[in-house]
Structures are given as C-alpha cells and as structure tokens.
Design an enzyme around this catalytic site. Sequence first.
Site, PDB file in Angstrom:
ATOM      1  N   SER A  87       0.841  -1.211   0.000  1.00  0.00           N
ATOM      2  CA  SER A  87       0.000   0.000   0.000  1.00  0.00           C
ATOM      3  C   SER A  87       0.864   1.244   0.000  1.00  0.00           C
ATOM      4  O   SER A  87       2.004   1.225   0.459  1.00  0.00           O
ATOM      5  CB  SER A  87      -0.868   0.041   1.250  1.00  0.00           C
TER       6      SER A  87
HETATM    7  N1  SAH Z   1       0.755  -5.335   4.328  1.00  0.00           N
HETATM    8  C1  SAH Z   1       1.340  -5.781   3.087  1.00  0.00           C
HETATM    9  C2  SAH Z   1       0.393  -5.585   1.933  1.00  0.00           C
HETATM   10  C3  SAH Z   1       0.294  -6.811   1.115  1.00  0.00           C
HETATM   11  S1  SAH Z   1      -1.011  -6.828  -0.062  1.00  0.00           S
HETATM   12  C4  SAH Z   1       2.697  -5.138   2.862  1.00  0.00           C
HETATM   13  O1  SAH Z   1       3.103  -4.274   3.636  1.00  0.00           O
HETATM   14  O2  SAH Z   1       3.356  -5.537   1.908  1.00  0.00           O
HETATM   15  C5  SAH Z   1      -2.199  -7.867   0.741  1.00  0.00           C
HETATM   16  C6  SAH Z   1      -1.774  -9.267   1.006  1.00  0.00           C
HETATM   17  O3  SAH Z   1      -2.883  -9.952   1.555  1.00  0.00           O
HETATM   18  C7  SAH Z   1      -1.325 -10.078  -0.209  1.00  0.00           C
HETATM   19  O4  SAH Z   1      -0.020 -10.503  -0.017  1.00  0.00           O
HETATM   20  C8  SAH Z   1      -2.308 -11.252  -0.241  1.00  0.00           C
HETATM   21  O5  SAH Z   1      -1.718 -12.473  -0.646  1.00  0.00           O
HETATM   22  C9  SAH Z   1      -2.748 -11.320   1.213  1.00  0.00           C
HETATM   23  N2  SAH Z   1      -3.992 -12.016   1.478  1.00  0.00           N
HETATM   24  C10 SAH Z   1      -5.157 -12.000   0.769  1.00  0.00           C
HETATM   25  N3  SAH Z   1      -6.075 -12.806   1.364  1.00  0.00           N
HETATM   26  C11 SAH Z   1      -5.471 -13.347   2.466  1.00  0.00           C
HETATM   27  C12 SAH Z   1      -5.871 -14.257   3.481  1.00  0.00           C
HETATM   28  N4  SAH Z   1      -7.078 -14.826   3.506  1.00  0.00           N
HETATM   29  N5  SAH Z   1      -4.979 -14.571   4.445  1.00  0.00           N
HETATM   30  C13 SAH Z   1      -3.742 -14.040   4.462  1.00  0.00           C
HETATM   31  N6  SAH Z   1      -3.298 -13.183   3.530  1.00  0.00           N
HETATM   32  C14 SAH Z   1      -4.142 -12.830   2.540  1.00  0.00           C
END
Ligand code: SAH
Length: 249
Positions: A96
Amino acid sequence: MAQRPGFPIKLDQKTTVKPAKVAVVSSPAINPLGLGLDSSAVRRRMVEKLAAQGLKDPMVLQAMGTVERHRFVESALVNQAYEDTSLPIGLGQTISKPNVVARMMELLREGATGKLGRVLEIGTGCGYQAAVLSHIATEVYSIERLKGLHEKARANLRHFRLPNVHLLFGDGMLGYPKGAPYAAIISAAGGENLPQAWLDQLAVGGRLVAPTVTANGQQALMVVDKTAQGFKQSVLEAVHFVPLKSGIS
Ligand code: SAH
C-alpha cells in the site's frame, strides 16, 4: 517544480571524476549496501508530506520515518520506495502507499495511549506494514496465504531483527486464535464481508480496520469497535486493496 534528489542519489559523471566529490561518495552518510543515499533524509521528507496531508499521530509518523521502505521493494523500484504510491511486490500483490499505511495505523491507534497490545495483521505481503506495526504495538502477528510472499517477508524482515513480529503462513480469514484476543486487527486485503473469526478474536475495547466491499459495490475502509455492548461499525473513505481470498497457495 522544486528539485528533489532522486533515490538512490545519482552522481553525474563530472561529479564522479572530481576527487573532492569522490570524498563525499565515501562519507559515512552513504549507505554501505550501495543504495547510494542516507535514506533517512528521504524518509523525513516522506513524513513531512504525510503530515502535510493531515496525518498527525506522533507515534505513527515516527514509525513511518523509521522503517526503511526501500528494503521491501525490488531493486528496480527502489527509486520509488518513498513516493506516495503503491508498488508491486510479486505474485500480483501490492504494498500500500505510505499515506494509506499511516492512515490505517492512525485509525488503529485512535484514542490509545502508548503502544497497542497484540495486533493481528492479515496479508503480510512483503512485510513492510508488519515492520511499521512493530513500532506501535507490543506484539504483531501477521498472516500471509501465499507461501512465496510469506518467505519473502521473512527474508526482508530478517535484517531488522524485530523480536515482536511473528510471521504466520495460513488463511488469515480464520484469524489466529492462539494470539487472541487482539487489541487491534488490520487487514491489507479487502473482502465482501468481515470474517466472523476476526470479530470473535478482537478484544472488547479493540478495533478492527479493514477494506470491505460496501452496499454500492465499492471498497471502503471499515472500522469496527468491539464494546461490551456490541459492535460499532463506521464506513470511511473509498480505497483500493487487493482481494481477500480464502485458502493458502
Ligand atoms: N501489508 C502488506 C500488503 C500486502 S497486499 C505489505 O506491507 O506488503 C495484501 C496481502 O494480503 C497479499 O499478499 C495477499 O496475498 C494477502 N492475502 C489476501 N487474502 C489473504 C488471506 N485470507 N490470508 C492471508 N493473507 C491474505
């Protein structure tokens, strides 16, 4: 437009051949990893921009100024690491933009004095937000459903040695009952509904911040407070997060 130094700093050829300037290149301010510039100055500017955008929680701004975002992105994107933009982190996912990370942290901390207690993050991604959370919470449990990203986050975070960050591989829709109850839960992925497990695992007095699809079919930031009397829900601004998916991969 005001001239801003790029990141990593680019030395023009004339500069590199002048002995006097070469001395500058070897100064302690230069990052030994070859990233070029002492990145704290670039982060300070990022924090100034966040403050100008209205973010004001000192603990959050301090955390944003501390965590080296450039260590979480591919080398080709290092130049953009401190821009207010979301960036690809592989496997179709994105980190993000700083403004959104800071905004969600402020919402989590609203009304809190001192650090939050145990926090659950759904969607570790590259691990950046978990690192920021480690500065505003006593313990951070962060779950990722994609093995490749879980491992990437582990590798990225090793450098920082954050003993209060616990990375978990699994389906975050189920939460992580072993760490419950949580003072705060934050999701970096947006679903159609808030999973019941999150509501169950939130402490009374705790707050959940998550992007969720609303009645008009758009994603918005949802804030849920768990009180002794029940849940209080607010729908805030529109956002664009990657989808929350069930299962692991
Ligand atoms: N906070 C992260 C943002 C990653 S984007 C950062 O700082 O990089 C959101 C993430 O959520 C993705 O990697 C995706 O694979 C994960 N995601 C989506 N659904 C999920 C679930 N049910 N459990 C765990 N992770 C999930």
